[in-house]
Design a protein around this motif. Structure first.
Motif, PDB file in Angstrom:
ATOM      1  N   ARG A  10       0.872  -1.181   0.000  1.00  0.00           N
ATOM      2  CA  ARG A  10       0.000   0.000   0.000  1.00  0.00           C
ATOM      3  C   ARG A  10       0.901   1.221   0.000  1.00  0.00           C
ATOM      4  NH1 ARG A  10      -5.390  -1.520   2.115  1.00  0.00           N
ATOM      5  NH2 ARG A  10      -5.178  -3.690   2.737  1.00  0.00           N
ATOM      6  N   LEU A  11       0.604   2.140  -0.891  1.00  0.00           N
ATOM      7  CA  LEU A  11       1.387   3.367  -0.998  1.00  0.00           C
ATOM      8  C   LEU A  11       0.486   4.565  -0.727  1.00  0.00           C
ATOM      9  CD1 LEU A  11       3.307   2.592  -4.305  1.00  0.00           C
ATOM     10  CD2 LEU A  11       4.232   2.511  -1.985  1.00  0.00           C
ATOM     11  N   PRO A  13      -1.287   8.001  -1.527  1.00  0.00           N
ATOM     12  CA  PRO A  13      -1.776   8.440  -2.836  1.00  0.00           C
ATOM     13  C   PRO A  13      -0.779   9.286  -3.623  1.00  0.00           C
ATOM     14  CG  PRO A  13      -3.496   8.711  -1.186  1.00  0.00           C
ATOM     15  CD  PRO A  13      -2.250   8.315  -0.457  1.00  0.00           C
ATOM     16  N   ASP A  14      -0.019  10.151  -2.959  1.00  0.00           N
ATOM     17  CA  ASP A  14       0.935  10.993  -3.690  1.00  0.00           C
ATOM     18  C   ASP A  14       2.069  10.169  -4.297  1.00  0.00           C
ATOM     19  OD1 ASP A  14       1.822  10.617  -0.980  1.00  0.00           O
ATOM     20  OD2 ASP A  14       3.247  12.253  -1.231  1.00  0.00           O
ATOM     21  N   GLU A  16       1.819   6.922  -5.100  1.00  0.00           N
ATOM     22  CA  GLU A  16       1.172   6.145  -6.161  1.00  0.00           C
ATOM     23  C   GLU A  16       1.044   6.985  -7.429  1.00  0.00           C
ATOM     24  OE1 GLU A  16      -0.957   3.202  -8.290  1.00  0.00           O
ATOM     25  OE2 GLU A  16       0.163   2.997  -6.437  1.00  0.00           O
ATOM     26  N   SER A  17       0.673   8.237  -7.272  1.00  0.00           N
ATOM     27  CA  SER A  17       0.546   9.149  -8.422  1.00  0.00           C
ATOM     28  C   SER A  17       1.880   9.365  -9.114  1.00  0.00           C
ATOM     29  CB  SER A  17       0.047  10.516  -7.957  1.00  0.00           C
ATOM     30  OG  SER A  17      -1.305  10.630  -8.146  1.00  0.00           O
ATOM     31  N   LEU A  19       4.509   7.403  -9.020  1.00  0.00           N
ATOM     32  CA  LEU A  19       4.920   6.141  -9.638  1.00  0.00           C
ATOM     33  C   LEU A  19       4.140   5.903 -10.929  1.00  0.00           C
ATOM     34  CD1 LEU A  19       6.736   3.681  -9.268  1.00  0.00           C
ATOM     35  CD2 LEU A  19       4.940   2.650  -7.871  1.00  0.00           C
ATOM     36  N   ASP A  20       2.864   6.170 -10.910  1.00  0.00           N
ATOM     37  CA  ASP A  20       2.026   6.010 -12.095  1.00  0.00           C
ATOM     38  C   ASP A  20       2.478   6.945 -13.223  1.00  0.00           C
ATOM     39  OD1 ASP A  20      -0.227   4.724 -13.347  1.00  0.00           O
ATOM     40  OD2 ASP A  20      -1.280   6.636 -13.156  1.00  0.00           O
ATOM     41  N   LYS A  30       4.818   0.003 -13.224  1.00  0.00           N
ATOM     42  CA  LYS A  30       5.021   0.461 -11.852  1.00  0.00           C
ATOM     43  C   LYS A  30       5.809  -0.590 -11.071  1.00  0.00           C
ATOM     44  CE  LYS A  30       0.614   1.358 -11.197  1.00  0.00           C
ATOM     45  NZ  LYS A  30      -0.639   1.764 -10.532  1.00  0.00           N
ATOM     46  N   SER A  31       5.562  -1.857 -11.359  1.00  0.00           N
ATOM     47  CA  SER A  31       6.296  -2.938 -10.690  1.00  0.00           C
ATOM     48  C   SER A  31       7.789  -2.853 -10.963  1.00  0.00           C
ATOM     49  CB  SER A  31       5.780  -4.304 -11.145  1.00  0.00           C
ATOM     50  OG  SER A  31       4.476  -4.508 -10.690  1.00  0.00           O
ATOM     51  N   ALA A  34       9.141  -0.134  -8.673  1.00  0.00           N
ATOM     52  CA  ALA A  34       9.103  -0.565  -7.276  1.00  0.00           C
ATOM     53  C   ALA A  34      10.218  -1.574  -7.013  1.00  0.00           C
ATOM     54  CB  ALA A  34       7.742  -1.170  -6.946  1.00  0.00           C
TER      55      ALA A  34
END
Length: 79
Positions: A10-11, A13-14, A16-17, A19-20, A30-31, A34
């Protein structure tokens, strides 16, 4: 795929954004990023953990430190 396993994390939201956005901009997954982050920083994290544990042991009297001067003298490195 022997030797590989899946990891769900779990990341915030910022993160995750970010990384996306990086994945979309570069065409990589994304993997991939990571995995790269983990591989690059795992050695550092292990070193930090081990150093902190050793410091706790020294402070608790479970481990003894040796002054640098003694180590240098023992190895013929004194000035």
């Amino acid at each position: 795929m022997g030797g590989h396993f899946m990891l769900a994390i779990r990341l915030p939201p910022d993160i995750e954004s970010r990384l996306d956005a990086l994945a979309k901009a570069t065409g990589r997954s994304k993997s991939f990023y990571a995995r790269q982050a983990i591989l690059e920083h795992l050695d550092d994290l292990e070193d930090i953990y081990l150093a902190e544990r050793e410091l706790e042991d020294v402070r608790a009297g479970r481990s003894v430190s040796t002054p640098l001067e003694e180590v240098m003298k023992a190895h013929g490195l004194e000035d």
